[in-house]
Design an enzyme around this catalytic site. Structure first.
Site, short mmCIF file in Angstrom:
data_model
loop_
_atom_site.label_atom_id
_atom_site.label_comp_id
_atom_site.label_asym_id
_atom_site.label_seq_id
_atom_site.Cartn_x
_atom_site.Cartn_y
_atom_site.Cartn_z
N CYS A 141 0.73 -1.36 0.02
CA CYS A 141 0.00 0.02 -0.02
C CYS A 141 1.03 1.30 0.13
CB CYS A 141 -0.93 -0.20 1.37
SG CYS A 141 0.11 -0.01 2.81
N HIS B 12 5.17 -6.10 8.67
CA HIS B 12 5.01 -7.32 9.10
C HIS B 12 5.26 -8.27 7.98
CE1 HIS B 12 2.93 -6.14 13.14
NE2 HIS B 12 3.99 -6.28 13.24
N HIS C 92 3.66 1.78 11.54
CA HIS C 92 2.57 1.37 12.83
C HIS C 92 2.60 2.64 13.60
CE1 HIS C 92 3.42 -2.90 11.64
NE2 HIS C 92 2.09 -2.38 11.26
N HIS D 272 -1.41 -5.21 18.83
CA HIS D 272 -0.89 -4.55 17.65
C HIS D 272 -0.19 -3.52 17.74
CE1 HIS D 272 -0.56 -3.11 13.51
NE2 HIS D 272 -0.64 -4.40 13.24
N GLU E 97 0.34 -0.70 16.34
CA GLU E 97 -0.57 0.60 16.00
C GLU E 97 -1.68 0.97 17.14
OE1 GLU E 97 -2.71 0.70 11.84
OE2 GLU E 97 -4.08 1.87 13.04
N THR F 242 -6.37 0.84 11.72
CA THR F 242 -6.55 1.26 10.11
C THR F 242 -6.85 -0.08 9.37
OG1 THR F 242 -4.04 1.28 9.76
CG2 THR F 242 -5.31 3.40 10.14
N CYS G 163 -8.30 2.69 6.67
CA CYS G 163 -7.61 3.27 5.45
C CYS G 163 -8.20 2.84 4.27
CB CYS G 163 -6.19 3.42 5.34
SG CYS G 163 -5.53 1.71 4.86
N SER H 132 1.06 -10.46 9.97
CA SER H 132 0.46 -9.41 9.45
C SER H 132 -1.15 -9.47 9.82
CB SER H 132 0.77 -9.49 7.94
OG SER H 132 -0.18 -8.80 7.27
N SER I 181 1.49 -5.58 3.28
CA SER I 181 3.21 -5.68 3.38
C SER I 181 3.77 -6.54 2.68
CB SER I 181 3.30 -5.86 4.89
OG SER I 181 2.29 -6.75 5.44
S1 SF4 Z 1 -2.80 2.74 7.39
FE1 SF4 Z 1 -1.67 0.94 7.08
S2 SF4 Z 1 -2.38 -0.18 5.50
FE2 SF4 Z 1 -3.08 1.71 5.41
S3 SF4 Z 1 -2.01 2.96 3.77
FE3 SF4 Z 1 -1.28 3.32 5.81
S4 SF4 Z 1 0.43 1.64 6.35
FE4 SF4 Z 1 -1.01 0.98 4.47
#
Ligand code: SF4
Length: 280
Positions: A12, A40, A72, A122, A124, A160, A188, A216, A260
């Site tokens: 991404c 990950h 993250h 996690h 994040e 996200t 996201c 992941s 990832s």
């Molecule tokens: S929030 Fe995570 S999955 Fe979404 S664009 Fe950013 S790094 Fe990628």
């Protein structure tokens, strides 16, 4: 045998950006480390390690290296430590993760009891929680671990990479137990597109191969989505895990990959499936 790859698969925007920042920093400064694995995906982490970009789990183990903050994000405590120790650092936190952190802070400052759909362990979510007070509630699966709010004003955000379906499920539950509910969909777009295209593909193929780190969260979710559609699904990290027997009597194979997962792994999986098909 037809092989089709989900339209939105693999790296991404946030992961590409983090890897670019890390590799460029490492090129200019030999002593560069990432705080925790940059993404990950064990194969990509190993690839970067061979290029000299190592990962360190504890700030205490960093001496004079430049530190890359991964996509993250980082906990408030670790951020403070980086600053206090005067370490040189480059922030590669994904802007969408940053946005979720800002919402978490603002909503708790505005007096909302914050609900987060996500996984407590996690990185994040650990980072999100570190910027707010401890009244926040983390729910992983609203059908399993839902807890009623203890306050009148409630807000909801998500890690996200969570599923939209679970997010909507949690919002519906919270609406029953709150007087005011403020919902911010911090999932996201890259996640939404990967989930949507995986779901659509798994409805029309005989089996799905989902590629990405076993650690992941977003890849694991893609495999869950494909299974929920009733499609026989295998979550693998590399082509070495493919088994000929999976493709017996199979006409249509779907491939999907987490945010990832690098392209070179997706391509080698495709090539191996083609070879298996040739020997069927
Ligand atoms: S929030 Fe995570 S999955 Fe979404 S664009 Fe950013 S790094 Fe990628």
């Amino acid at each position: 045998m037809k092989i089709e790859t989900a339209k939105h698969s693999g790296f991404c925007f946030g992961v590409k950006r983090a890897i670019q920042i890390a590799t460029e920093t490492a090129q200019n400064n030999k002593k560069t480390v990432t705080l925790g694995p940059i993404i990950h995906n064990p194969q990509m982490v190993e690839f970067l390690m061979k290029k000299g970009l190592h990962s360190v789990d504890d700030i205490k183990d960093i001496t004079d290296e430049t530190v890359i903050i991964r996509s993250h994000g980082i906990t408030a405590e670790n951020y403070k430590l980086l600053v206090e120790r005067g370490l040189n650092f480059v922030d590669a936190t994904c802007p969408f993760v940053k946005k979720a952190q800002e919402y978490a802070q603002k909503l708790t400052d505005d007096g909302y009891q914050l609900y987060i759909l996500g996984e407590k362990d996690h990185p994040e979510v650990e980072a999100l929680l570190s910027y707010i007070d401890d009244s926040a509630v983390v729910i992983t699966n609203p059908d399993v671990d839902f807890k009623k709010p203890t306050q009148r004003k409630v807000a909801l955000i998500a890690q996200t990479t969570q599923s939209e379906e679970k997010f909507e499920g949690l919002a519906k539950k919270l609406i029953h137990f709150s007087e005011e509910l403020y919902v911010v969909k911090t999932i996201c777009n890259a996640t939404i597109l990967r989930q949507e295209t995986t779901r659509n593909l798994s409805q029309k193929v005989d089996i799905m191969i989902v590629i990405g780190g076993k650690n992941s969260a977003n890849t694991t979710r893609l495999a869950e989505i494909a299974r929920a559609e009733g499609c026989k699904t295998f979550h693998i990290e590399t082509e070495g895990e493919l088994k000929d027997v999976w493709f017996k009597d199979v006409d249509n194979v779907g491939i999907s990959a987490g945010a990832s997962t690098p392209n070179w792994i997706i391509n080698s999986v495709k090539e191996k499936i083609k070879k298996i098909n040739e020997t069927k």
